[in-house]
Design an enzyme around this catalytic site. Structure first.
Site, PDB file in Angstrom:
ATOM      1  N   GLU A 464       0.690  -1.235   0.002  1.00 46.52           N
ATOM      2  CA  GLU A 464      -0.121   0.143   0.147  1.00 46.52           C
ATOM      3  C   GLU A 464       0.919   1.125  -0.014  1.00 46.52           C
ATOM      4  O   GLU A 464       0.793   2.176   1.030  1.00 46.52           O
ATOM      5  CB  GLU A 464      -0.963  -0.072   1.283  1.00 46.52           C
ATOM      6  CG  GLU A 464      -1.842  -1.238   1.293  1.00 46.52           C
ATOM      7  CD  GLU A 464      -3.025  -1.092   2.259  1.00 46.52           C
ATOM      8  OE1 GLU A 464      -4.099  -1.384   2.090  1.00 46.52           O
ATOM      9  OE2 GLU A 464      -2.383  -1.078   3.329  1.00 46.52           O
ATOM     10  N   GLU A 549      -4.510 -10.123   0.304  1.00 47.17           N
ATOM     11  CA  GLU A 549      -5.373 -10.281   1.407  1.00 47.17           C
ATOM     12  C   GLU A 549      -6.665 -10.264   1.246  1.00 47.17           C
ATOM     13  O   GLU A 549      -7.233  -9.806   0.259  1.00 47.17           O
ATOM     14  CB  GLU A 549      -5.242  -8.641   2.210  1.00 47.17           C
ATOM     15  CG  GLU A 549      -3.777  -8.458   2.904  1.00 47.17           C
ATOM     16  CD  GLU A 549      -3.618  -6.896   3.190  1.00 47.17           C
ATOM     17  OE1 GLU A 549      -4.544  -6.541   3.848  1.00 47.17           O
ATOM     18  OE2 GLU A 549      -2.515  -6.532   3.359  1.00 47.17           O
TER      19      GLU A 549
END
Length: 577
Positions: A464, A549
């Site tokens: 991220e 994820e």
């Protein structure tokens, strides 16, 4: 008031006095000593964990100068602290407060600057050396310090380092003497590198992994890189080993380098020998082996068979002996086959792999980031017994012992670089040359340190952190060292850098369009205003899809695992998560 250069706010100064990253191993006195498999049993290794003198300050501007002097008198303002330990976990002392935050930074953002009210701690420890110790090269290793530190020995400045979840190593011969010696450290909670460490986790500080002293010979094996090149039928292979031999504070008149590959029962499987040329002080040479082998056991999560690779350097008065575990295995990606309509695949030893994995923080509620080996082992055994085959080290490299245990137990690893800039991903690192240099150092450190671990199937550039040239440059750095593993990065806008098509929390209806290779909006996130990136079928037709994820439990437990796994097995393009 302390008068030190503000390296902690200078992105051009990442390290001072540090050794270049290399594979981890320690010297052993002899074969019998090496076979104990415990580094603590080596005559040339000393663990400096235990009680250190410690003083906490709420702000660096309050630190009094002179604490690093060799004759500094430790006063009543100091307490004892256990090393390794995050100082916030010494709960009855009031050393700062643990911070939990996701994308918001726990301080006002003005990169590369951090607040003056920057909590810090002074660590002091004495240790003894004798003349035999000083006859060798002495390397002081810090395996994990958050976030940065200044180091003095006997009142002399040794160096500076930042990057919290990796090793920093210093050669200390010119700073020590026989008898009592003193280490003094100033550890800061925040530095410019903290802008690259905005992980969704507890933010904790201090010396949280082992501190060690390694006694190297003056002519020694500085680095090793092991891998295997498999035949198509996996019945034969070429074992490849690159070694770096270096002379330091000595001259080497030449000698031999012998490699032995031992089976699990200790029987010799293969061996080879090479000449080592003479070396002047400060010189090094590269020596490569290519050994054809057959009738070997393959390493996998189902059968983690490990060989021992023993490398011995001999010549004149110098001898050096190193060992490392090794598994014969191959991981590669095959593209979509337009003739058969099959794929793309992740192949482990030629067999399509479905990842059944978890993301693991190297964290424990009682120990913070200083997780004991017994708990790491119990974590991995629990995963193994639950049919979980893979771990992504979110979102930084885990401890050295974690990788060794994954080799042994048979856990497949995606080793992730210590990089997340979630709250500033529109600005950092992007293509900024200073941030790019720091990101590249971090990924080089990770790959060089852990490149010999068979458990690692993938390198991950981080988590991220938006897009920019920094990510292509990091991949280039990886490929300079290791070309045997695919590279992962989930936010990769057009999948130009990542070898995998990876997403987070993709719902099953969207997975269906990926399985059918239809246009798809990829990676909706803060750094693209939630709009994502439009992918054409040709952008990802040859990329296996994983969910890095997909089931987040914070509060109520997830109830969608069965549905996801049914989807994973519904299409060959889906390789799990």
């Amino acid at each position: 008031m302390l008068n030190i250069p503000k390296y902690y706010e200078d992105p051009k100064t990442l390290h001072i006095g540090c050794e270049e990253p290399h594979a981890y191993f320690i010297p052993y006195l002899n074969e019998e000593n090496a076979l104990t498999k415990s580094r603590e049993d080596s005559k040339y290794f000393q663990l400096l964990n235990g009680e250190w003198d410690f003083r906490f300050y709420n702000s660096i501007i309050d630190v009094e100068d002179g604490f690093y002097a060799a004759d500094y008198a430790i006063n009543d303002n100091y307490n004892k602290i256990k090393v390794p330990m995050n100082w916030q976990m010494d709960l009855d002392k009031g050393y700062d407060v643990p911070n939990y935050t996701n994308s918001d930074y726990p301080y006002p953002c003005d990169p590369p600057y951090v607040p003056d009210d920057n909590p810090c701690g002074i660590y002091i420890r004495d240790f003894e050396l004798d003349e035999n110790d000083l006859s060798r090269d002495l390397f002081l290793n810090f395996e994990g310090v958050d976030s940065c530190f200044y180091l003095w020995i006997n009142g002399k400045f040794v160096g500076y380092s930042q990057v919290s979840h990796m090793t920093s190593e210093f050669n200390i011969n010119e700073f020590v003497h026989t008898g009592a010696n003193r280490i003094a450290m100033l550890v800061l909670k925040w530095c410019d590198g903290s802008y690259l460490e905005d992980q969704d986790m507890w933010r904790l500080s201090g010396i949280f992994r082992d501190v060690t002293l390694v006694y190297e010979p003056k002519v020694f094996i500085e680095d090793m890189y092991m891998r295997s090149e498999m035949a198509e039928d996996f019945k034969s292979a070429v074992f490849k080993l690159d070694c770096v031999v270096k002379a330091r504070r000595a001259q080497f008149d030449g000698g031999k380098l012998k490699i032995e590959i031992l089976r699990a029962d200790g029987a010799e499987f293969a061996s080879a020998e090479a000449e080592v040329k003479p070396l002047a002080d400060g010189e090094y040479c590269n020596i490569s082996f290519e050994i054809p082998v057959s009738n070997f056991e393959l390493w996998s999560h189902e059968d983690p068979y490990l060989y021992t690779v023993r490398v011995t350097l001999s010549g004149g008065e110098y001898t050096d002996r190193r060992e490392h575990k090794f598994g014969f295995r191959e991981v590669k990606i095959t593209p979509y086959d337009r003739k058969t309509g099959r794929g793309p695949f992740i192949l482990l030893n030629g067999v399509p792999l479905k990842i059944c994995g978890v993301n693991r923080h190297d964290f424990h509620p009682d120990y913070g980031h200083a997780v004991p080996e017994s708990i790491i082992r119990s974590d991995l055994e629990l995963l193994k017994n639950s049919n979980i085959t893979n771990v992504r080290t979110c979102h930084y490299p885990n401890s050295r012992r974690f990788y060794e245990l994954c080799d042994e137990i048979g856990i497949l690893v995606m080793s992730e670089n210590n990089l997340e800039t979630h709250g500033l991903a529109t600005r950092v690192p992007r293509s900024n040359p200073h941030w790019t240099a720091e990101c590249c150092y971090r990924v080089r450190n990770m790959v060089n340190s852990y490149k010999n671990h068979s458990c690692i199937l993938f390198w991950s550039l981080g988590n991220e952190s938006g897009n920019g040239n920094a990510f292509a440059e990091m991949k280039k750095e990886i490929l300079k060292i290791d070309k045997t593993r695919p590279v992962h990065y989930e936010p990769d806008a057009k999948l130009k850098t990542s070898d995998l098509f990876s997403e987070m929390y993709t719902v099953q209806t969207a997975m269906k369009e990926i399985g059918e290779n239809k246009p798809h909006i990829h990676s909706r996130a803060l750094w693209n205003l939630g709009l994502g990136y439009h992918l054409k079928p040709s952008d990802y037709i040859d990329k296996p899809f994983i969910e890095c994820e997909y089931s987040h439990a914070m509060g109520n437990g997830p109830g969608d695992l069965e549905d996801y796994h049914e989807t994973f097995y519904s299409n060959e393009r889906f390789c799990g998560g």
